[in-house]
Design a protein around this motif. Sequence first.
Motif, PDB file in Angstrom:
ATOM      1  N   PRO A 371       0.766  -1.262  -0.088  1.00  0.00           N
ATOM      2  CA  PRO A 371      -0.046   0.125  -0.091  1.00  0.00           C
ATOM      3  C   PRO A 371       0.892   1.228  -0.152  1.00  0.00           C
ATOM      4  O   PRO A 371       1.853   1.313   0.616  1.00  0.00           O
ATOM      5  N   GLY A 372       0.386   2.356  -0.682  1.00  0.00           N
ATOM      6  CA  GLY A 372       1.257   3.443  -0.960  1.00  0.00           C
ATOM      7  C   GLY A 372       2.318   3.419  -1.622  1.00  0.00           C
ATOM      8  O   GLY A 372       3.050   4.559  -2.097  1.00  0.00           O
ATOM      9  N   VAL A 373       2.695   2.355  -2.716  1.00  0.00           N
ATOM     10  CA  VAL A 373       3.628   2.731  -3.424  1.00  0.00           C
ATOM     11  C   VAL A 373       3.078   2.347  -4.832  1.00  0.00           C
ATOM     12  O   VAL A 373       2.169   1.804  -5.248  1.00  0.00           O
ATOM     13  N   ARG A 374       3.453   3.395  -5.854  1.00  0.00           N
ATOM     14  CA  ARG A 374       3.218   3.377  -7.247  1.00  0.00           C
ATOM     15  C   ARG A 374       4.223   2.772  -8.014  1.00  0.00           C
ATOM     16  O   ARG A 374       5.509   3.108  -7.982  1.00  0.00           O
ATOM     17  N   ALA A 375       3.757   1.815  -8.388  1.00  0.00           N
ATOM     18  CA  ALA A 375       4.647   0.848  -9.244  1.00  0.00           C
ATOM     19  C   ALA A 375       4.576   0.771 -10.788  1.00  0.00           C
ATOM     20  O   ALA A 375       3.256   0.482 -11.085  1.00  0.00           O
ATOM     21  N   TRP A 376       5.268   0.959 -11.660  1.00  0.00           N
ATOM     22  CA  TRP A 376       5.072   1.176 -12.939  1.00  0.00           C
ATOM     23  C   TRP A 376       6.030   0.022 -13.894  1.00  0.00           C
ATOM     24  O   TRP A 376       7.341  -0.193 -13.528  1.00  0.00           O
ATOM     25  N   GLY A 401      -0.800  -5.159  -9.015  1.00  0.00           N
ATOM     26  CA  GLY A 401      -0.981  -3.805  -8.667  1.00  0.00           C
ATOM     27  C   GLY A 401      -0.128  -2.646  -9.131  1.00  0.00           C
ATOM     28  O   GLY A 401      -0.202  -1.476  -8.965  1.00  0.00           O
ATOM     29  N   PHE A 402       0.836  -3.244 -10.240  1.00  0.00           N
ATOM     30  CA  PHE A 402       1.599  -2.435 -11.077  1.00  0.00           C
ATOM     31  C   PHE A 402       0.714  -1.619 -12.386  1.00  0.00           C
ATOM     32  O   PHE A 402      -0.351  -2.458 -12.817  1.00  0.00           O
TER      33      PHE A 402
END
Length: 469
Positions: A371-376, A401-402
């Motif tokens: 949670p709270g991580v923006r993963a690309w 969730g990427f």
Amino acid sequence: MSQPRSLFEKLWSSHVIETLGEGVDLVRIDRHLLHDLSGPASLASLRQQNLRVHAPQLTFATPDHGVSTLPGRRDDSSEAGKRLLAPFRSHCHELGIRLFDIDDPDQGIVHVVGPELGITLPGLSIVCGDSHTCTHGAFGALAFGIGNTEVTQVLATQALILERPRSMRVRLRGRLDGAVSAKDLVLFLIGAHGADGGSGHAVEFAGEAVEALSMEGRMTLCNLAVEFGAKLGVVAPDAKAFAWLEGRRFAPSGRGWTEAVEAWRKLPSDPDADFDRELELDAARLSPQITWGTSPEQVIAIGERIPSPDDAPDERAARARAAALAYMGLAPGAPIAGTPVQHVFIGSCTNGRLGDLESAARVVAGRKVAPGVRAWIVPGSKRVKREAEARGLDRIFRDAGFEFREPGCSLCLAMNGEQVPPGERCVSTSNRNFVGRQGPRARTHLASPATAAASALAGCIASATGLAA
């Protein structure tokens, strides 16, 4: 009997048109790659001087730096794209240059597209207005970055006046542990010998560890040769390189392929070749690496503690460490593992290839981004994206969730508007962690795709050891 020669000597001498004296030569250029950052200005300069492109059939262009990586992107999806794409496109069309535009199935980062289309081949000289052109040396090509003025010169003449670099061989002994990648290997080399360790040299990477690397791993190794200070990096072409290239769109075919391979087999350094410098490193003892500062040379193993300015070798290094720690918001002596991160970027010309995505997917499969991580995930090219989707990697990443985006340079240098917010921290598979590289006050930690993936899951800097399926 002829003198033994190194791979670099063979490549260089075969491209010299004229020796100008004092170590300076006029050198023939076989392939010229253009992108949307350096290309438009150089093409405009050519037109302003009323010059034509000397060999448009040897010049290839693709937009990568300024394009948006948003799904469904258009020219105007980023400010840089809005500004750069139209002139880049019109200049290429008017001057007869082949362009892999954003709607082309072969668009992508210029250093990913070149090899996968077979534009990059052993024995060629390749230039581009981009520092990481040294990537193409993984195939035994004489490849290096040039400035905007030189881009215009190559467009007009297909040649350059160059000072001949000195030669260096870096022998990498032993085999990498399964959790250690080419990225870890080259980051360790830069950390051990400095960001200027290869300054003024053409570096040949050799040894058992290099021979065992995939072609994608060799591209990662050569990609970071410039961060080692080298003019270029090169690996001797072998059966693995030939197999990787065979059947590529612009590679020779039929009898031409057979003749080309026969010539390429003569390129590796002769057994008794001399080098101006030699380094040796035991690759078998390495563990996963990550940068803690604002230079690729400020790197440690993930299990180590952050260095102190007090332990620096000299006053200048101490000041650099102190400044880097202040910018990165880190305390000396603290463990680097467990440092909270808000962003993870897997992509770039360093680590945006299919093998890189596969490495990350093996870590991510069946797990969730913290949670709270923006993963690309930003594939290096349309081809990489298609092949990743065909293998179901996109589903693995999306389920975790990427975001799975369109190809481009994106968060490597953030000129397309895709940035890390000020003060936030990103584990990135790209090649530079300079101040502001991913946006004003953004904090960047360079690492391998596996480490980046593990950090996305943990929400902090973490090793992938034991996580890969």
